[in-house]
Design a protein around this motif. Structure first.
Motif, short mmCIF file in Angstrom:
data_model
loop_
_atom_site.label_atom_id
_atom_site.label_comp_id
_atom_site.label_asym_id
_atom_site.label_seq_id
_atom_site.Cartn_x
_atom_site.Cartn_y
_atom_site.Cartn_z
N ALA A 110 0.85 -1.20 0.00
CA ALA A 110 0.00 0.00 0.00
C ALA A 110 0.88 1.24 0.00
O ALA A 110 1.89 1.30 0.71
N ILE A 170 -6.25 -5.24 3.12
CA ILE A 170 -6.29 -3.93 2.45
C ILE A 170 -6.80 -2.84 3.39
O ILE A 170 -6.45 -1.67 3.27
N ALA A 173 -4.41 -0.29 5.35
CA ALA A 173 -4.01 1.00 4.80
C ALA A 173 -4.99 2.10 5.22
O ALA A 173 -4.59 3.21 5.57
N ILE A 203 -4.65 6.60 -1.46
CA ILE A 203 -4.10 5.25 -1.24
C ILE A 203 -4.15 4.46 -2.55
O ILE A 203 -5.18 4.42 -3.23
N MET A 205 -2.74 0.55 -4.31
CA MET A 205 -2.33 -0.80 -3.94
C MET A 205 -1.55 -1.46 -5.08
O MET A 205 -1.94 -1.37 -6.24
N TYR A 237 -9.27 5.48 -1.61
CA TYR A 237 -8.52 4.56 -2.45
C TYR A 237 -8.61 5.01 -3.91
O TYR A 237 -9.60 5.60 -4.32
#
Length: 512
Positions: A110, A170, A173, A203, A205, A237
């Motif tokens: 992340a 996940i 993060a 964020i 990934m 995200y």
């Protein structure tokens, strides 16, 4: 003292001496006082006539200072000198290694891209030394918020990055982003000043949002800008839709930078009416962007972008100049118009030289200062009270009128209001919209009027759209109003026509 390298038994050193008759390398030794130092040691084998080893000759050079210089150079090349954090170069290198590891082990990484909100305003108004101290303290709080296995770096300016390469889930993060936002909530005490700062966090990934260093950082950067667009002080995200949004924003920003030179901006004017005489006594100057492709672009879309990029400084000065020129042209003894109000962005106010900008506009246009009224939002006053008071004092000394816009939406203290050299408060449209039926709004509007009256400020209500709202405000004692009941914002030519008709008509002025 015996060098450590000789105390380690079988070693590459012995192999080299046996095969080549010579070895050289860096070793750590000790001085007589016990202090460690670095030396570059060369050992040569000495043999007799029968080729038997009889001695070893060692020659060394003290390279302690060289090592210090190397270490210092490494720090300069790989670390940010202000915060001591890894810089962009080292972060890229560490992330590259982490990606290779994650690829082998089929794990996720992340990236948290952190950008401080309103940092430029603090830096510009309070100076770079204060800004640097704030950045250092921010870096400390971020470091304290992350795990030992995470890496935090500073990319430059007010941008930080956190790399998490040991993710169980996940959601880890998101939890880390919440921790960082929470850590930044408390005030920062810098040089006896209480400063508040928030952050926007994007964020991304690995491997979902990018397979290499550049793409994964770019994805987090794009997500961060989405947070900015949604109101800041949050996280989100990355999604592919964000890329399209950012591309649109990028194009809009480029076009916005050229709009002033291409004369695409136009100032509209919305009448401000006396509730006692029904005459137009003022106007609010409102900028519009006539885009050749998109048509009229909403200020709600381009003003935040202009503030974020700093373009608002040029746009704001241009609008102020246009308003001053119109005020000089329109304010005449034979009509009721007295002044033109101009919205001033908090970014403009936070310039240390904004009062000089106002003075320059007055000199350039030869406008009488009292014909101009500057409006600043209540939230700007709250966030930067001392700087606003100082700037307002200078502007007031020029003879320009001053007003608080959107009053009632913030939480200004009475003591701060008393210190501001104000002429007027503008009741926010949200408290006018449901008048006179909403008792809460009626009570708030009445309280604002009573407070302003006690402080010696005049009051204007914005967003007036019905006769009933106007009647309530008149009964309350309010003497000025603005809204669609009287007119929508119109071009300069249309406003001049309104003034002419208003001068000829008797009685209350309402839109036909």
């Amino acid at each position: 003292a015996t060098p450590i390298v000789f105390q380690q038994g079988p070693h590459a050193l012995w192999k080299s001496l046996a095969s080549d008759g010579k070895w050289c390398g860096e070793v750590i030794n000790h001085r007589k006082n016990g202090e460690q130092y670095h030396e570059w040691l060369t050992i040569t084998v000495v043999k007799n006539h029968e080729h038997q080893i009889t001695n070893y000759v060692g020659v060394f050079a003290d390279i302690t200072e060289v090592k210090r210089s190397q270490n210092r150079l490494y720090e300069l090349v790989n670390h940010d000198p202000l915060t001591g954090l890894p810089n962009r170069r080292l972060i890229n290198e560490l992330l590259e290694h982490a990606i290779k590891r994650a690829e082998r082990e089929e794990r996720q990484i992340a990236i948290l891209f952190i950008d401080l909100d309103r940092f430029k305003a603090i830096n510009d108004s309070l100076g770079h030394p204060v800004g640097d101290k704030l950045l250092f303290e921010v870096s400390r709080r971020i470091k304290q918020s992350i795990r030992e296995s995470d890496v935090v770096g500073r990319l430059g300016g007010d941008e930080f990055i956190v790399m998490m390469d040991n993710l169980n889930d996940i959601e880890d993060a998101a939890n880390k982003a919440r921790s960082i936002l929470h850590a930044l909530q408390s005030e920062f005490l810098i040089d006896t000043k209480d400063l508040f700062i928030s952050a926007s966090i994007g964020i991304s990934m690995y491997p979902n949002d990018g397979k290499d260093v550049d793409s994964i950082i770019k994805a987090a950067d794009i997500a961060m800008y989405q947070v900015k667009n949604m109101g800041k002080n949050n996280f989100c995200y990355y999604t592919k839709k964000h890329s399209a949004d950012v591309l649109e924003r990028f194009n809009l920003e480029n076009q916005l930078r050229r709009a002033l030179d291409r004369q695409q901006f136009e100032v509209y004017y919305q009448p401000q009416v006396s509730l006692q005489t029904g005459k137009i006594i003022g106007a609010e100057a409102l900028v519009r962007w006539n885009h050749p492709e998109y048509g009229v672009v909403s200020p709600a879309k381009f003003i935040p972008l202009a503030e974020e990029t700093g373009i608002i400084l040029q746009i704001g000065e241009w609008v102020l100049t246009q308003a001053a020129l119109r005020a000089k042209e329109w304010v005449r003894p034979n009509n009721s118009l007295k002044r033109i109000a101009v919205n001033v962005s908090g970014i403009q106010i936070m310039q240390s030289n904004f009062a000089d900008t106002v003075y320059g506009v007055l000199i350039h246009t030869d406008c009488t200062p009292s014909m101009l009224e500057l409006e600043i939002t209540e939230s700007t006053v709250m966030q930067n009270t001392e700087h606003v008071i100082s700037t307002f004092d200078r502007i007031k000394s020029l003879g320009v009128r001053l007003a608080i816009d959107d009053f009632g939406t913030g939480y200004s203290s009475l003591s701060n209001l008393k210190r501001l050299p104000l002429d007027k408060l503008k009741i926010d449209r949200s408290f006018v919209r449901d008048l006179p039926d909403d008792l809460d709004d009626a009570a708030i509007a009445s309280a604002i009027y009573a407070m302003a009256h006690s402080l010696g400020f005049s009051v204007i209500a914005e967003g007036v759209e019905t006769i009933e709202q106007e009647q309530f405000l008149k009964q309350m004692g309010c003497v000025e109003a603005q809204g669609y009941l009287y007119s929508k914002p119109v071009t300069a030519e249309e406003f001049l026509t309104l003034i002419q008709h208003n001068k000829e008509d008797e009685g209350s002025y309402h839109v036909s």
